[in-house]
Design a protein around this motif. Sequence first.
Motif, PDB file in Angstrom:
ATOM      1  N   ALA A 176       0.836  -1.205   0.000  1.00  0.00           N
ATOM      2  CA  ALA A 176       0.000   0.000   0.000  1.00  0.00           C
ATOM      3  C   ALA A 176       0.870   1.253   0.000  1.00  0.00           C
ATOM      4  CB  ALA A 176      -0.923  -0.003   1.215  1.00  0.00           C
ATOM      5  N   GLN A 177       1.921   1.225   0.807  1.00  0.00           N
ATOM      6  CA  GLN A 177       2.825   2.377   0.873  1.00  0.00           C
ATOM      7  C   GLN A 177       3.514   2.601  -0.469  1.00  0.00           C
ATOM      8  OE1 GLN A 177       5.887   2.067   3.897  1.00  0.00           O
ATOM      9  NE2 GLN A 177       5.925   4.283   4.151  1.00  0.00           N
ATOM     10  N   ARG A 178       3.911   1.511  -1.122  1.00  0.00           N
ATOM     11  CA  ARG A 178       4.580   1.627  -2.422  1.00  0.00           C
ATOM     12  C   ARG A 178       3.649   2.251  -3.458  1.00  0.00           C
ATOM     13  NH1 ARG A 178       4.821  -0.558  -7.145  1.00  0.00           N
ATOM     14  NH2 ARG A 178       3.171  -2.074  -6.700  1.00  0.00           N
ATOM     15  N   ARG A 179       2.397   1.785  -3.485  1.00  0.00           N
ATOM     16  CA  ARG A 179       1.445   2.296  -4.478  1.00  0.00           C
ATOM     17  C   ARG A 179       1.094   3.763  -4.221  1.00  0.00           C
ATOM     18  NH1 ARG A 179      -3.146  -2.412  -5.497  1.00  0.00           N
ATOM     19  NH2 ARG A 179      -1.728  -4.202  -5.635  1.00  0.00           N
ATOM     20  N   ILE A 180       0.905   4.111  -2.953  1.00  0.00           N
ATOM     21  CA  ILE A 180       0.548   5.496  -2.624  1.00  0.00           C
ATOM     22  C   ILE A 180       1.703   6.436  -2.953  1.00  0.00           C
ATOM     23  CG2 ILE A 180      -0.041   7.070  -0.738  1.00  0.00           C
ATOM     24  CD1 ILE A 180      -1.451   4.662   0.613  1.00  0.00           C
ATOM     25  N   THR A 181       2.926   6.001  -2.648  1.00  0.00           N
ATOM     26  CA  THR A 181       4.107   6.813  -2.949  1.00  0.00           C
ATOM     27  C   THR A 181       4.237   7.027  -4.451  1.00  0.00           C
ATOM     28  OG1 THR A 181       5.221   5.938  -0.978  1.00  0.00           O
ATOM     29  CG2 THR A 181       6.607   6.994  -2.653  1.00  0.00           C
ATOM     30  N   ALA A 182       3.938   5.985  -5.221  1.00  0.00           N
ATOM     31  CA  ALA A 182       4.015   6.092  -6.681  1.00  0.00           C
ATOM     32  C   ALA A 182       3.020   7.111  -7.222  1.00  0.00           C
ATOM     33  CB  ALA A 182       3.764   4.724  -7.315  1.00  0.00           C
ATOM     34  N   LEU A 183       1.880   7.251  -6.546  1.00  0.00           N
ATOM     35  CA  LEU A 183       0.858   8.222  -6.966  1.00  0.00           C
ATOM     36  C   LEU A 183       1.121   9.619  -6.411  1.00  0.00           C
ATOM     37  CD1 LEU A 183      -2.416   6.121  -6.499  1.00  0.00           C
ATOM     38  CD2 LEU A 183      -1.362   6.788  -8.662  1.00  0.00           C
ATOM     39  N   ASN A 184       2.116   9.731  -5.519  1.00  0.00           N
ATOM     40  CA  ASN A 184       2.433  11.016  -4.878  1.00  0.00           C
ATOM     41  C   ASN A 184       1.210  11.583  -4.153  1.00  0.00           C
ATOM     42  OD1 ASN A 184       3.899  13.262  -4.073  1.00  0.00           O
ATOM     43  ND2 ASN A 184       3.468  14.402  -5.971  1.00  0.00           N
ATOM     44  N   GLU A 185       0.665  10.756  -3.242  1.00  0.00           N
ATOM     45  CA  GLU A 185      -0.509  11.154  -2.454  1.00  0.00           C
ATOM     46  C   GLU A 185      -0.116  11.223  -0.973  1.00  0.00           C
ATOM     47  OE1 GLU A 185      -3.291  12.210  -3.388  1.00  0.00           O
ATOM     48  OE2 GLU A 185      -3.864  11.355  -5.319  1.00  0.00           O
ATOM     49  N   PRO A 186       0.426  12.369  -0.513  1.00  0.00           N
ATOM     50  CA  PRO A 186       0.935  12.470   0.863  1.00  0.00           C
ATOM     51  C   PRO A 186      -0.141  12.285   1.936  1.00  0.00           C
ATOM     52  CG  PRO A 186       0.837  14.639  -0.179  1.00  0.00           C
ATOM     53  CD  PRO A 186       0.588  13.632  -1.263  1.00  0.00           C
ATOM     54  N   TYR A 187      -1.360  12.743   1.666  1.00  0.00           N
ATOM     55  CA  TYR A 187      -2.423  12.608   2.666  1.00  0.00           C
ATOM     56  C   TYR A 187      -2.792  11.137   2.868  1.00  0.00           C
ATOM     57  CZ  TYR A 187      -2.892  17.641   2.038  1.00  0.00           C
ATOM     58  OH  TYR A 187      -2.642  18.987   1.976  1.00  0.00           O
ATOM     59  N   LYS A 188      -2.748  10.370   1.776  1.00  0.00           N
ATOM     60  CA  LYS A 188      -3.061   8.946   1.886  1.00  0.00           C
ATOM     61  C   LYS A 188      -1.991   8.209   2.697  1.00  0.00           C
ATOM     62  CE  LYS A 188      -6.977   8.737  -0.183  1.00  0.00           C
ATOM     63  NZ  LYS A 188      -8.183   8.420   0.611  1.00  0.00           N
ATOM     64  N   LEU A 189      -0.744   8.664   2.591  1.00  0.00           N
ATOM     65  CA  LEU A 189       0.315   8.060   3.413  1.00  0.00           C
ATOM     66  C   LEU A 189       0.034   8.307   4.893  1.00  0.00           C
ATOM     67  CD1 LEU A 189       3.646   8.834   1.495  1.00  0.00           C
ATOM     68  CD2 LEU A 189       2.618   6.587   1.916  1.00  0.00           C
ATOM     69  N   GLU A 190      -0.434   9.511   5.202  1.00  0.00           N
ATOM     70  CA  GLU A 190      -0.764   9.835   6.595  1.00  0.00           C
ATOM     71  C   GLU A 190      -1.943   8.993   7.080  1.00  0.00           C
ATOM     72  OE1 GLU A 190      -2.040  13.755   9.211  1.00  0.00           O
ATOM     73  OE2 GLU A 190      -0.866  14.049   7.372  1.00  0.00           O
ATOM     74  N   ILE A 191      -2.928   8.807   6.202  1.00  0.00           N
ATOM     75  CA  ILE A 191      -4.079   7.964   6.559  1.00  0.00           C
ATOM     76  C   ILE A 191      -3.629   6.520   6.766  1.00  0.00           C
ATOM     77  CG2 ILE A 191      -6.262   7.008   5.709  1.00  0.00           C
ATOM     78  CD1 ILE A 191      -6.671   9.710   4.247  1.00  0.00           C
TER      79      ILE A 191
END
Length: 521
Positions: A176-191
């Motif tokens: 999940a972290q890899r996919r979110i980082t690839a999308l550049n979604e910082p808020y999703k990383l926090e969630i």
Amino acid sequence: MLILQRMATSSSFISTPLLKASSSFPTHFLSPLKHCVSAPSTEFRALALYRNRNGVSTSSAAVATETQVSTQDDKLKETQKEKSDKLEKVVLPTNESSESLLRIRHTCAHVMAMAVQKLFPDAKVTIGPWIENGFYYDFDMEPLTDKELKRIKKEMDRIIGKNLPLIREEISRDEAQRRITALNEPYKLEILDSIKEDPITIYHIGNEWWDLCAGPHVEYTGKINRKAVELESIAGAYWRGDEKKPMLQRIYGTAWESEDQLKAYLHFKEEAKRRDHRRLGQVLDLFSIQNDAGGGLVFWHPKGAIVRHVIEDLWKKIHIERGYDLLYTPHVAKADLWRISGHLDFYKENMYDQMNIEDELYQLRPMNCPYHILIYKRRPHSYHDFPIRVAELGTVYRYELSGSLHGLFRVRGFTQDDAHIFCLEDQIKDEIRGVLDLTEELLLQFGFSKYEVNLSTRPEKSVGDDDIWVKATSALRDALDDKGWSYQIDDGGGAFYGPKIDLKIEDALGRKWQCSTIQAS
């Protein structure tokens, strides 16, 4: 000894007769001279004079009969009433009564987020829950306009029309972290960091878009009725509700199972707007909130002051008849008083900053309780004195974020109907019952006869011995049972210093509002 606390927080229409101009001259020459009423035909006549090229004065009559006007008005009113009655007969489901509606609304939030990111690729997504009448989603992006809202709705309709499947997938936290980082979604990383359970669940809309989510959703986007969805408004919202964090763009939408339900909801909204106290306050010149003075601070105008005076006189009369002594107490006190009462430990975020006066710290009061206790403690009491009932219309000040202020419902300074009863343990049940009767009497004076009653129990953060909490909660429960009111348990919803009974009143449109509170401590 136990302490009981109780807190509570016509239009005229001018109808103008229709005037039908004669076809022999343009309407801008019409100049009404008089209204003549003829008893047999009840006609309204408007006579007009004008000069022709030869200077000859000519008259022409514009006539509309009262019967014609009345018939037209009656037909219009009848049509409007039929439409209104039809809409009011539609029973609107809730998220609790209809799981399919909840799924529709949750999926609409995802579809809207997908639409926004297709139209605005730089927008960052945050959260998008279902809410009471629909859904919302928060985005980190440039401010939106109403025109752009229409574009988003059009894109949502396109996504719904494609009948894309909603697919649930379970993945590891690292994936999940890899996919979110690839999308550049910082808020999703926090969630993601705030999610404690593994594995992580995500939902895909077809193979075009996905989001962190536990569900539930509809099976296909085509299950959503496009004509039963509407985007309503745009508002600013701080990330995580923290004013120190970025301001996001929140898009609100409403979604229903059918087009008829949407129409009924929009009719309900129009009725609510017509009854909006902020509009009525302006139209009737009752009150205002002056920007020069600050948000959430109410100015009562002469007419509003008269209304308030009448209400306060009624309040005083009823309380005196019920054996209460009236009090007036200061608006400010030493900060030490609020430390002793526990407010600085449990309520500080709702209090204004302290003031340094002659090397001592003072603070505006957010509540009246410590003042009433100081008055009680001014001298010793015999058991013959009990119960001691005191009441005050006390003005209090509470810090509220500017974005949460709302007319008279959410303000920074307000006058509170506040009473305290000091009584012996064997008196508490009867005193609570008396307070319930008093509350009912006051609410009935204003036509409120439908309530939702909650018994709110000890919260996680609280003060006081277990024994006192048990006795106080039992006393409130016994009084409710004696009164015969049905109630629900709000587990952990009590104040930090005691359990309470909360009454939510129901208005003319069926909306519920928190109103009266009875606490024991």
